[in-house]
Design a protein around this motif. Sequence first.
Motif, PDB file in Angstrom:
ATOM      1  N   THR A  56       0.854  -1.184   0.000  1.00  0.00           N
ATOM      2  CA  THR A  56       0.000   0.000   0.000  1.00  0.00           C
ATOM      3  C   THR A  56       0.886   1.228   0.000  1.00  0.00           C
ATOM      4  O   THR A  56       1.675   1.435   0.923  1.00  0.00           O
ATOM      5  N   LEU A  57       0.742   2.039  -1.026  1.00  0.00           N
ATOM      6  CA  LEU A  57       1.616   3.193  -1.236  1.00  0.00           C
ATOM      7  C   LEU A  57       0.946   4.462  -0.711  1.00  0.00           C
ATOM      8  O   LEU A  57      -0.229   4.707  -0.987  1.00  0.00           O
ATOM      9  N   PRO A  58       1.645   5.276   0.074  1.00  0.00           N
ATOM     10  CA  PRO A  58       1.059   6.571   0.473  1.00  0.00           C
ATOM     11  C   PRO A  58       0.940   7.496  -0.735  1.00  0.00           C
ATOM     12  O   PRO A  58       1.667   7.349  -1.725  1.00  0.00           O
ATOM     13  N   GLN A  59       0.017   8.436  -0.632  1.00  0.00           N
ATOM     14  CA  GLN A  59      -0.258   9.320  -1.750  1.00  0.00           C
ATOM     15  C   GLN A  59       0.422  10.677  -1.579  1.00  0.00           C
ATOM     16  O   GLN A  59       0.904  11.028  -0.506  1.00  0.00           O
ATOM     17  N   PHE A  60       0.430  11.461  -2.682  1.00  0.00           N
ATOM     18  CA  PHE A  60       1.119  12.741  -2.681  1.00  0.00           C
ATOM     19  C   PHE A  60       0.673  13.624  -1.519  1.00  0.00           C
ATOM     20  O   PHE A  60       1.486  14.130  -0.749  1.00  0.00           O
ATOM     21  N   LYS A  61      -0.647  13.831  -1.393  1.00  0.00           N
ATOM     22  CA  LYS A  61      -1.154  14.764  -0.389  1.00  0.00           C
ATOM     23  C   LYS A  61      -0.869  14.264   1.025  1.00  0.00           C
ATOM     24  O   LYS A  61      -0.673  15.059   1.946  1.00  0.00           O
ATOM     25  N   GLU A  62      -0.817  12.943   1.198  1.00  0.00           N
ATOM     26  CA  GLU A  62      -0.563  12.393   2.520  1.00  0.00           C
ATOM     27  C   GLU A  62       0.871  12.655   2.970  1.00  0.00           C
ATOM     28  O   GLU A  62       1.153  12.685   4.164  1.00  0.00           O
ATOM     29  N   ARG A  63       1.781  12.839   2.004  1.00  0.00           N
ATOM     30  CA  ARG A  63       3.185  13.027   2.348  1.00  0.00           C
ATOM     31  C   ARG A  63       3.653  14.476   2.205  1.00  0.00           C
ATOM     32  O   ARG A  63       4.720  14.834   2.688  1.00  0.00           O
ATOM     33  N   ALA A  64       2.872  15.312   1.502  1.00  0.00           N
ATOM     34  CA  ALA A  64       3.270  16.714   1.336  1.00  0.00           C
ATOM     35  C   ALA A  64       2.949  17.501   2.605  1.00  0.00           C
ATOM     36  O   ALA A  64       1.887  17.332   3.201  1.00  0.00           O
ATOM     37  N   LEU A  65       3.846  18.375   3.007  1.00  0.00           N
ATOM     38  CA  LEU A  65       3.670  19.158   4.234  1.00  0.00           C
ATOM     39  C   LEU A  65       2.758  20.348   3.929  1.00  0.00           C
ATOM     40  O   LEU A  65       3.174  21.512   3.893  1.00  0.00           O
ATOM     41  N   PHE A  66       1.485  20.002   3.702  1.00  0.00           N
ATOM     42  CA  PHE A  66       0.478  20.994   3.349  1.00  0.00           C
ATOM     43  C   PHE A  66      -0.704  20.832   4.291  1.00  0.00           C
ATOM     44  O   PHE A  66      -1.058  19.725   4.688  1.00  0.00           O
ATOM     45  N   VAL A  67      -1.339  21.940   4.664  1.00  0.00           N
ATOM     46  CA  VAL A  67      -2.460  21.889   5.590  1.00  0.00           C
ATOM     47  C   VAL A  67      -3.734  22.324   4.866  1.00  0.00           C
ATOM     48  O   VAL A  67      -3.747  23.323   4.149  1.00  0.00           O
ATOM     49  N   TYR A  68      -4.805  21.528   5.042  1.00  0.00           N
ATOM     50  CA  TYR A  68      -6.111  21.882   4.488  1.00  0.00           C
ATOM     51  C   TYR A  68      -7.076  22.076   5.654  1.00  0.00           C
ATOM     52  O   TYR A  68      -7.253  21.174   6.471  1.00  0.00           O
TER      53      TYR A  68
END
Length: 915
Positions: free
Chosen positions: A662-674
């Motif tokens: 199971t591969l983590p996704q871009f948004k899960e690893r990017a240091l970004f806050v929503y």
Amino acid sequence: MKLKFLILTLFITVLGFSQNKGTITGTVTDKDVNNQSLPFANVTLKGTKIGVNTDIDGKYSISVVPGNYVIQFSFVGYEMIEVPVTVKANETVTINKSIGSGSYKLEDVVVKASAPNRQKETALLLEQKNAVEIKQSIGAQELARKGVSDVATAVTKTTGITKQEGSGNIFVRGLGDRYNSTTMNGMPIPSNDPEKKNINLDIFSTDILEYVSIDKVYSSRLYGDFAGGNVDIISKDYKGKGFLKIDIGSKVNSNAVGNDNFSLQNGINSFGFSTSSIPTNALSNYNYNSLNLDTKNPIASTVGISGGKLFNVGSESKLNLFSTVNFGSDFTSRNDGTAKGAVNGSGVVNKNFEKYTLDSYNTNFTAMLNVGFKINNANKVSFNSVFINTSSLSKEEYTGFIVDIANDGNGLIRRNKYEKNTLWINQLLGDHKVSERSNFNWGVSLNSIDGDMPDRNQNIFRKEAAGYQLSTISAPDNHRYFQNLQETEAAANLAFDYKFDKTGEGEYNGKFTLGYNGRMKKRDFEATQFNFKTAASAAATIVDPNNLDSFYNQTNLSNGVFQIATFRGNDQVSNALDPQTYNGEQFINGGFLNTEYNFGKLTGVLGLRGEYVFQNINWNTQLDPSGGYDELEKIAFLPSLTLKYELNEKQNLRFGFSKTYTLPQFKERALFVYEDVTEVKVGNPDLYASDDYNFDLKWEMFPNADELISVTGFGKYIMNPINEVTIASSTNDISFINTGDFGYVAGAELEYRKTIFNRDDNNKLSAGINASYLYSTQELSTEKVIKETDYNVVFTDDKSKFTGASDLLLNTDISYFKSWNNNESTLTSTLAYTYFSDRVYAIGTNDRGNLVDKAFGSLDFITKIKWNKKIGIDFVVKNILDPKINRVQENASGDINVLSYKKGLNVGLNLNFQF
């Protein structure tokens, strides 16, 4: 001399005999699908070995000696029809026949190199029975009967799958988005949501598909990023007479039409194609769209046109075309709602909204073109192009207590949000029979997605005696947010089959399949939030929430009533307009070798797949203004084994085992806050892949053509599982964490389809039920999280269920079918019920309990009337029970309801005309 004379006599006799033959010819059509031509049907002479299959146009021709015969027409999953015929020398007899589903038993069917119509339930059941792979499919016929209009709802009609309320995200066997994958015609398709791995399946109309296949057991043909399941959308491949169909319809939501104040942000195009970019001089000039509201008449409509035709090209080649264009709108409303946010471990609620509402207007424009070119019997190529534009304009309102802003329960938060997604899928596919033993198929695709949030705006008010005042506590309290995601992906599939070990009957016991899959994905994401900070001198200004343009305008900006700034600063900061960004690239290259062998009653497939995965992400956000970069690399060897044992003609026993990841996704690893109103999500650069081990054991029985009984046991062992976790923060932030060293899922599935009665195939009552029970548990390790990440997490419990896992899932339906006027007129009525039990939304930490979506059931009623060959009427009522939707945070002193609302009933009427 005598020998030569004998040979000459025999030759003349045979020649004369053949010249005196007659011909039987005609066309076979499918009476269950508007009498379209039926390719590959069986046409045989009873009591003889003489027989042919119909061609792509449903046509056949048999040459026989004069005499009396009984001609038999049959097809996979259809009744057999017998017709007496008299053949005379040198004459042609034309017999056209229409056949359809029957109540005969599967063992009575003679299968002869047929390609069944996969829109039909009976054909899909027979394909499931004969296939070595363990999978489920649901076709257009069953979806129409159950009133299903989108793919997300379609897959929930199969065993062990549910959909997250309010979205198109699905859970397969209790495993959510990151554990699943989505393809179309076997080719990957991108996501339209920066937070998700998979595309929102709500946006795919069932008008474009022939059937949906769900693989819950891994095969090495699939990418190794698999644990829950793979949803494969098979687009329509039209074969038959030319047709043109027009659909028009309307639908209403009871909450929306009952809302006298249904209003949304003004100035947004009702067709869903509006675009809005950051205005010029956004910090110094006020050039933004209006914030005022526009009252709507919440009656939705749909219109669509579709057509298809097959053309003969020369003596062997065929060109088939199918196209559809549809536009639909939808008004929805949540009422009778409450919400809470920022709940701490002691149960103290910092945001307590006694009233919560959500009004929305959604659109879906879909256009598809399928072109299939059959070069000859050995070669076919096809091109599929799908364009989908969706939009959602919504208004959320929260009224109640906001700590430090509205301590008297006099607060109001309003969030207007406009989202627009444009997806374009292009696929070129080929299938080539190289020789009797070998076959080569391939596919290439190029897909793109533009995911826009052109203008999300939020305002926080406090109601005083004189009226509403805007909050001045924090700059982001009042803001406008612009977001854009662009993703492109190119992919290729290659597979070469070689058969071996030929039997005396001309069949082959074994087959090798050597293949390659590759995909290259690139994502660019940027977002800018403009905070509107009211000056202290204007803090007491009374504003009208429904006329905010009177406060937010150029005059007040010039006079210093409010200021506009980003997280980097105001217009005095040179880089203030630089957006928050993250960019990602992902490459996956995989090769596989499958060996399939038939030992008689036992058939096995042994597969081995190797993959190289590379993912890199760089970002520049408010959490890391100087920017950061992270890489993930993985080499995976993934074995799989599938066994099928035929207990008898009606029953199979199946076994599956595989290793995946199971591969983590871009948004899960990017240091970004929503930031949402009641929760905040933030990425985790330290997230890494999980390894999964999967096990399945299934027994199935097919009593009749349209009946099924199956029982499945399954298990999954997941190393370093990924979960959404509430991390230690003042705002209950949620992040993505490898929460422990292991976890496992075990469960059982049951499916039963039964024909209750069937009179002459014109009066039929049938029912179906599928249910699954699931047990999941995983280790939660505070020490592991602190050691591997920069986040502070103290788990409330040392074990937990997987997020998204429901103990019990249930789908059941009962359908009545009636036909008259020689099957030109039909009535189909279906009552369908769906239920899921409690499931974890996010794992609790720091003495806070888990966030849990509470159980509820949904009841739908669908009636479809076909008056004649040309006119049909559909009537649909969904969510008849209208249950309360609840999300709670578990707490030692009692559960706290953090979200509650009702969706209302949805009633629709649709007319269709076919020419």
